[in-house]
Design a protein around this motif. Sequence first.
Motif, PDB file in Angstrom:
ATOM      1  N   TYR A 160       0.818  -1.203   0.000  1.00 48.08           N
ATOM      2  CA  TYR A 160       0.000   0.000   0.000  1.00 48.08           C
ATOM      3  C   TYR A 160       0.859   1.262   0.000  1.00 48.08           C
ATOM      4  O   TYR A 160       1.749   1.416   0.813  1.00 48.08           O
ATOM      5  CB  TYR A 160      -0.936   0.007   1.212  1.00 48.08           C
ATOM      6  CG  TYR A 160      -1.816  -1.209   1.240  1.00 48.08           C
ATOM      7  CD1 TYR A 160      -2.945  -1.292   0.442  1.00 48.08           C
ATOM      8  CD2 TYR A 160      -1.500  -2.300   2.041  1.00 48.08           C
ATOM      9  CE1 TYR A 160      -3.740  -2.412   0.444  1.00 48.08           C
ATOM     10  CE2 TYR A 160      -2.291  -3.435   2.052  1.00 48.08           C
ATOM     11  CZ  TYR A 160      -3.408  -3.484   1.248  1.00 48.08           C
ATOM     12  OH  TYR A 160      -4.193  -4.600   1.245  1.00 48.08           O
ATOM     13  N   GLY A 161       0.542   2.134  -0.919  1.00 49.22           N
ATOM     14  CA  GLY A 161       1.242   3.401  -1.009  1.00 49.22           C
ATOM     15  C   GLY A 161       0.276   4.550  -0.829  1.00 49.22           C
ATOM     16  O   GLY A 161      -0.924   4.422  -1.067  1.00 49.22           O
ATOM     17  N   SER A 162       0.793   5.659  -0.406  1.00 48.87           N
ATOM     18  CA  SER A 162      -0.031   6.833  -0.184  1.00 48.87           C
ATOM     19  C   SER A 162       0.726   8.055  -0.682  1.00 48.87           C
ATOM     20  O   SER A 162       1.868   8.277  -0.294  1.00 48.87           O
ATOM     21  CB  SER A 162      -0.326   6.974   1.309  1.00 48.87           C
ATOM     22  OG  SER A 162      -0.965   8.185   1.583  1.00 48.87           O
ATOM     23  N   SER A 163       0.085   8.828  -1.528  1.00 43.87           N
ATOM     24  CA  SER A 163       0.732  10.052  -1.989  1.00 43.87           C
ATOM     25  C   SER A 163       0.419  11.177  -1.005  1.00 43.87           C
ATOM     26  O   SER A 163      -0.672  11.245  -0.439  1.00 43.87           O
ATOM     27  CB  SER A 163       0.249  10.424  -3.389  1.00 43.87           C
ATOM     28  OG  SER A 163      -1.137  10.649  -3.386  1.00 43.87           O
ATOM     29  N   PHE A 164       1.401  12.023  -0.784  1.00 41.41           N
ATOM     30  CA  PHE A 164       1.221  13.137   0.145  1.00 41.41           C
ATOM     31  C   PHE A 164       2.269  14.185  -0.194  1.00 41.41           C
ATOM     32  O   PHE A 164       3.466  13.914  -0.163  1.00 41.41           O
ATOM     33  CB  PHE A 164       1.383  12.673   1.595  1.00 41.41           C
ATOM     34  CG  PHE A 164       1.224  13.767   2.600  1.00 41.41           C
ATOM     35  CD1 PHE A 164       0.008  14.387   2.783  1.00 41.41           C
ATOM     36  CD2 PHE A 164       2.299  14.176   3.362  1.00 41.41           C
ATOM     37  CE1 PHE A 164      -0.148  15.399   3.719  1.00 41.41           C
ATOM     38  CE2 PHE A 164       2.167  15.184   4.302  1.00 41.41           C
ATOM     39  CZ  PHE A 164       0.936  15.794   4.479  1.00 41.41           C
ATOM     40  N   ASP A 165       1.818  15.368  -0.532  1.00 46.83           N
ATOM     41  CA  ASP A 165       2.729  16.442  -0.925  1.00 46.83           C
ATOM     42  C   ASP A 165       2.864  17.511   0.150  1.00 46.83           C
ATOM     43  O   ASP A 165       3.303  18.615  -0.125  1.00 46.83           O
ATOM     44  CB  ASP A 165       2.234  17.097  -2.225  1.00 46.83           C
ATOM     45  CG  ASP A 165       2.248  16.126  -3.388  1.00 46.83           C
ATOM     46  OD1 ASP A 165       3.162  15.271  -3.430  1.00 46.83           O
ATOM     47  OD2 ASP A 165       1.352  16.203  -4.232  1.00 46.83           O
ATOM     48  N   GLY A 166       2.475  17.202   1.352  1.00 44.80           N
ATOM     49  CA  GLY A 166       2.533  18.181   2.427  1.00 44.80           C
ATOM     50  C   GLY A 166       1.221  18.915   2.566  1.00 44.80           C
ATOM     51  O   GLY A 166       0.247  18.641   1.868  1.00 44.80           O
TER      52      GLY A 166
END
Length: 114
Positions: free
Chosen positions: A76-82
């Motif tokens: 499982y991956g999760s994108s997060f740019d702040g």
Amino acid sequence: MIILCILLSSIGIANAQHSIARQWNEQLLEAIRRDFARPTVHARNLFHTSMGMYDAWAAFDSEATTYFLGNTSGEYGSSFDGINSPENVKSAQEEAISYVACRLIIHRFASAPN
């Protein structure tokens, strides 16, 4: 959903001097006590809730490293740019922590016996 989260946050809070994370941990422990004895399931519930609350706190901290957000854990991956820093960081952290904990507790214990 929001009303249920508000009710959950106001039930059984022993001491308002405790952090919001501690208060939600108490709610999680109460839910575990009322559920069937499933040690491996509840170990996972404790871990996911703790890491979710940590990520909610860390998202607003410039030096902290998140655990799930922006990372891959297993498959499982999760994108997060702040996130943009709000005026009141502590309040935003508490709101995010409450959202994570409430949603996980409701989801994980929807079919609990009590």
